[in-house]
Write an enzyme that holds these catalytic residues in place. Structure first.
Site, PDB file in Angstrom:
ATOM      1  N   LYS A   1       0.844  -1.201   0.000  1.00 45.46           N
ATOM      2  CA  LYS A   1       0.000   0.000   0.000  1.00 45.46           C
ATOM      3  C   LYS A   1       0.879   1.252   0.000  1.00 45.46           C
ATOM      4  O   LYS A   1       0.633   2.193  -0.755  1.00 45.46           O
ATOM      5  CB  LYS A   1      -0.935  -0.011   1.225  1.00 45.46           C
ATOM      6  CG  LYS A   1      -2.063  -1.018   1.082  1.00 45.46           C
ATOM      7  CD  LYS A   1      -2.842  -1.232   2.365  1.00 45.46           C
ATOM      8  CE  LYS A   1      -3.877  -2.343   2.159  1.00 45.46           C
ATOM      9  NZ  LYS A   1      -4.586  -2.740   3.386  1.00 45.46           N
TER      10      LYS A   1
ATOM     11  N   GLN B   1      -4.329  -1.220   9.581  1.00 44.71           N
ATOM     12  CA  GLN B   1      -4.355  -2.564   9.001  1.00 44.71           C
ATOM     13  C   GLN B   1      -5.007  -3.535   9.983  1.00 44.71           C
ATOM     14  O   GLN B   1      -4.637  -3.614  11.151  1.00 44.71           O
ATOM     15  CB  GLN B   1      -2.909  -3.020   8.686  1.00 44.71           C
ATOM     16  CG  GLN B   1      -2.825  -4.361   7.979  1.00 44.71           C
ATOM     17  CD  GLN B   1      -3.443  -4.334   6.582  1.00 44.71           C
ATOM     18  OE1 GLN B   1      -3.286  -3.394   5.826  1.00 44.71           O
ATOM     19  NE2 GLN B   1      -4.177  -5.393   6.255  1.00 44.71           N
TER      20      GLN B   1
ATOM     21  N   ASP C   1     -10.733   3.516   4.084  1.00 44.05           N
ATOM     22  CA  ASP C   1     -11.194   2.121   3.955  1.00 44.05           C
ATOM     23  C   ASP C   1     -12.721   2.054   3.845  1.00 44.05           C
ATOM     24  O   ASP C   1     -13.274   1.054   3.400  1.00 44.05           O
ATOM     25  CB  ASP C   1     -10.749   1.309   5.188  1.00 44.05           C
ATOM     26  CG  ASP C   1      -9.535   0.440   4.911  1.00 44.05           C
ATOM     27  OD1 ASP C   1      -9.277   0.137   3.729  1.00 44.05           O
ATOM     28  OD2 ASP C   1      -8.859   0.044   5.875  1.00 44.05           O
TER      29      ASP C   1
END
Ligand code: NAP
Length: 281
Positions: free
Chosen positions: A53, A97, A120
């Site tokens: 990422k 994460q 997200d």
């Protein structure tokens, strides 16, 4: 019939070229888009995901910060860090994460992220906005699937769509996005009685269970679009999806491979969400 392959790697490259151009335009105005990624603990898989990422951010000209913490980081310390990032003007997107260590309440952490930096799309207010048809951020994986359907000009409106899997991060938001695009949507879960009965009726079949070969060729409607979100390992340790790709591709009209399908699109849509956040800012 052999299905056409929807190449997620290629589509990602095209979308990332557009993201890079938009990032350059913002940077020229002194507003470089910025993403902060937080990793707690030393899971090998998570380390690979966050590295990918951050690298994708750098490749597109973003400012990116990777914060790594030991697995014994307290929940209070993590919440304090998120609070600081919420107020950091250089940061437009914050990603924690998952999974987090068991002593940290993941829901509490997600809710602590400012909704306008929740790239997200997992924050409860973003889930609510998506549910009510006014999405601010679309969760990356389902958003990527919609881009794949768009890339083949698939007429989603009026199509029968079946989503196998009902998680908060993939299945449920996927169903919402398909519904908003005009599909008639069925969501299946582990209690579904006759999975094949539903999947055989699908013009669009999205499979996200983490169960290798849960969808076999006889469960696919001839000509259907089959999107395989699953990420599993086969007996030789190679990455594979939830669909029996080798046989299903002889029945489907379009199909996504694993690897090279939904996976690259997920990271790409994280970049898209971050650039959208920076542009809104
Ligand atoms: P998850 O939270 O474990 O959810 C799995 C879902 O599948 C649940 O809703 C579960 O039903 C359902 N399910 C399990 N067995 C089933 C069965 N026999 N029939 C029908 N439904 C069944 O997983 P997730 O986070 O959504 O991820 C799913 C898969 O996608 C995993 O392999 C994950 O690694 C992969 N993934 C890939 C990407 C990517 O970028 N390619 C991104 C995210 C996830 P219940 O609700 O009844 O338990």
């Amino acid at each position: 019939m052999t299905a056409q392959i929807i190449n997620g790697t290629l589509l990602s490259q095209q979308i990332r070229a557009d993201v890079t151009r938009r990032a350059g335009a913002l940077t020229a105005q002194g507003k470089q888009p910025g993403l902060a990624v937080i990793l707690v603990g030393d899971s090998q898989a998570s380390q690979v995901y966050v590295r990918n990422k951050v690298k994708a951010c750098e490749d597109c000209g973003f400012y990116s910060v990777l914060e790594k913490y030991d697995g014994d980081l307290t929940e209070a310390a993590l919440l304090a860090r998120i609070d600081a990032l919420n107020r950091d003007a250089k940061i437009h997107g914050i990603l924690v994460q998952l999974p987090l260590p068991a002593h940290i309440d993941a829901n509490k952490v997600i809710e602590a992220i400012a909704a306008e930096k929740d790239v997200d799309g997992f924050h409860i207010s973003n889930a609510g906005l998506l549910m009510t048809g006014q999405p601010l951020f679309r969760p990356c994986t389902p958003y990527g699937v919609m881009k794949m359907l768009e890339s083949i000009n698939y007429p989603v409106r009026g199509a029968n769509a079946v989503v196998v899997g009902a998680s908060n991060i993939v299945g449920k938001p996927q169903a919402m996005l398909l519904l908003q695009a005009g599909a008639t949507v069925t969501i299946c879960n582990s209690k579904t009685r006759d999975l094949g009965y539903h999947t055989r009726n699908a013009d669009i079949l999205v499979v996200a269970t983490g169960k290798r070969n849960i969808v076999t060729a006889d469960m696919v409607k001839p000509g259907a679009v089959v999107i395989d979100v699953g990420m599993n390992r086969d007996d030789e340790g190679k990455l594979c999806g939830d669909v029996d790709f080798a046989n299903a591709k002889e029945v489907a009209g379009y199909i996504t491979p694993v690897p090279g399908g939904v996976g690259p699109m997920t990271i790409t849509m994280l970049l898209v969400n971050t650039i959208e956040a920076a542009e809104r800012n």
